[in-house]
Design a protein around this motif. Sequence first.
Motif, short mmCIF file in Angstrom:
data_model
loop_
_atom_site.label_atom_id
_atom_site.label_comp_id
_atom_site.label_asym_id
_atom_site.label_seq_id
_atom_site.Cartn_x
_atom_site.Cartn_y
_atom_site.Cartn_z
N SER A 1 -122.17 -65.68 6.19
CA SER A 1 -123.22 -66.70 6.16
C SER A 1 -124.58 -66.10 5.84
N GLN A 2 -125.32 -66.82 5.00
CA GLN A 2 -126.63 -66.37 4.55
C GLN A 2 -127.73 -67.14 5.29
N LYS A 3 -128.47 -66.43 6.15
CA LYS A 3 -129.54 -67.07 6.90
C LYS A 3 -130.62 -67.62 5.98
N SER A 4 -130.72 -67.07 4.78
CA SER A 4 -131.72 -67.53 3.82
C SER A 4 -131.42 -68.93 3.29
N CYS B 1 -121.03 -65.42 -3.23
CA CYS B 1 -120.83 -65.94 -1.87
C CYS B 1 -121.58 -67.26 -1.71
N LEU B 2 -120.87 -68.30 -1.29
CA LEU B 2 -121.44 -69.64 -1.17
C LEU B 2 -121.62 -70.11 0.27
N ASP B 3 -121.44 -69.23 1.25
CA ASP B 3 -121.65 -69.65 2.65
C ASP B 3 -123.15 -69.56 2.94
N THR B 4 -123.81 -70.70 2.98
CA THR B 4 -125.26 -70.73 3.18
C THR B 4 -125.63 -71.36 4.52
N ARG B 5 -124.74 -71.16 5.50
CA ARG B 5 -125.03 -71.38 6.93
C ARG B 5 -125.49 -72.82 7.22
N VAL B 6 -124.72 -73.78 6.76
CA VAL B 6 -125.12 -75.18 6.85
C VAL B 6 -125.38 -75.64 8.28
N TYR B 7 -124.72 -75.05 9.25
CA TYR B 7 -124.84 -75.50 10.64
C TYR B 7 -126.14 -75.07 11.31
N SER B 8 -126.90 -74.18 10.69
CA SER B 8 -128.14 -73.71 11.30
C SER B 8 -129.31 -74.61 10.88
N PRO B 9 -130.42 -74.57 11.62
CA PRO B 9 -131.55 -75.46 11.31
C PRO B 9 -132.08 -75.30 9.89
N GLY C 1 -130.18 -74.11 7.36
CA GLY C 1 -129.02 -73.91 6.50
C GLY C 1 -128.79 -75.02 5.50
N TRP C 2 -127.96 -74.71 4.52
CA TRP C 2 -127.59 -75.65 3.46
C TRP C 2 -126.10 -75.54 3.19
N LEU C 3 -125.53 -76.62 2.66
CA LEU C 3 -124.16 -76.61 2.13
C LEU C 3 -124.26 -76.51 0.62
N THR C 4 -123.47 -75.63 0.03
CA THR C 4 -123.63 -75.28 -1.38
C THR C 4 -122.39 -75.61 -2.19
N CYS C 5 -122.62 -76.16 -3.39
CA CYS C 5 -121.56 -76.42 -4.36
C CYS C 5 -121.93 -75.75 -5.67
N LEU C 6 -120.96 -75.08 -6.31
CA LEU C 6 -121.14 -74.39 -7.58
C LEU C 6 -120.19 -74.95 -8.62
N ASP C 7 -120.73 -75.32 -9.79
CA ASP C 7 -119.92 -75.60 -10.97
C ASP C 7 -119.68 -74.27 -11.66
N ILE C 8 -118.44 -73.77 -11.62
CA ILE C 8 -118.20 -72.41 -12.09
C ILE C 8 -118.36 -72.26 -13.60
N ASN C 9 -118.27 -73.34 -14.33
CA ASN C 9 -118.39 -73.25 -15.79
C ASN C 9 -119.83 -73.26 -16.27
N THR C 10 -120.68 -74.04 -15.63
CA THR C 10 -122.07 -74.13 -16.06
C THR C 10 -123.02 -73.30 -15.21
N GLY C 11 -122.60 -72.95 -13.98
CA GLY C 11 -123.48 -72.23 -13.07
C GLY C 11 -124.43 -73.13 -12.30
N PHE D 1 -128.43 -55.80 -0.80
CA PHE D 1 -127.93 -56.91 0.00
C PHE D 1 -128.08 -56.59 1.47
N ASN D 2 -128.87 -57.37 2.16
CA ASN D 2 -129.09 -57.18 3.60
C ASN D 2 -128.17 -58.11 4.37
N TYR D 3 -127.16 -57.55 4.99
CA TYR D 3 -126.19 -58.34 5.73
C TYR D 3 -126.77 -58.77 7.06
N ALA D 4 -126.69 -60.07 7.36
CA ALA D 4 -127.11 -60.59 8.65
C ALA D 4 -125.95 -61.34 9.27
N PRO D 5 -125.42 -60.94 10.41
CA PRO D 5 -124.24 -61.59 11.00
C PRO D 5 -124.56 -63.00 11.47
#
Length: 240
Positions: A176-179, A190-198, A200-210, A236-240
């Motif tokens: 999960s990315q705190k950013s 990596c698309l885990d953008t920590r949606v459950y945090s204040p 956070g966001w939920l992320t969707c990627l179109d793999i063909n167009t970016g 890359f700064n890993y934050a648990p």
Amino acid sequence: MFMRILAIGDIHGCSKAFDTLIDMVSIQPDDRVITLGDYVDRGPDSKGVIDRLIYLYNQGQLIPLRGNHEIMMLAARSHPNSLDTWKICGGQQTILSYQNSSRKKPKINHILPEHWEFVEQTCLDYWEEETHFFVHANVAPNIPLSKQSNHHLFWEKFYSAKPHYSGKTMVCGHTSQKSGKPVNFGYAICLDTRVYSPKGWLTCLDINTGKIWQANQQGKRRESWIDEFISSPRHFNYAP
């Protein structure tokens, strides 16, 4: 042929963000949606998330992967000693999402049979397309997807990702990315953008167009492109 191949990061019981994201993306009948696992725990509505995923699956559009939180959920049902561990990791919120007015104390056996079936039988360990492959966590770089260990597929953190020998781009969640921003190493995303945090966001990627779509639990929306998030593993700064 599918019009778009859309990958969605860890949802973690955040049905409001998921609904907003699906509305943003405006899924078409010939789109394929690949969800990267961790549908349950931490957020308030794991039941609602699985309901929505089953609906998409029944429409013939969803490829759902299994995440480590689904692994813990299944272990908690099969091994009572694992129940407390799962609850600490967010399972308590999942169980509460199945509460109704007639039950004062919800229990794990109140989870619906069709939801167990979805998690245990419908969800996959990985998925592969022509130019990309999809896993929950990570892979060992020199091993075929069919021979990856459970540790790599469900538990290994993204910061250790290396190019896979197949030459395909890995798309994953789990770390999960705190950013609130995805991470793009070029050969791995990596698309885990920590949606459950204040923040956070939920992320969707179109793999063909970016194209990137993001939504949060407050109903906010934003869009960007995956190339905006290019980084290097050494930075890359890993934050648990």
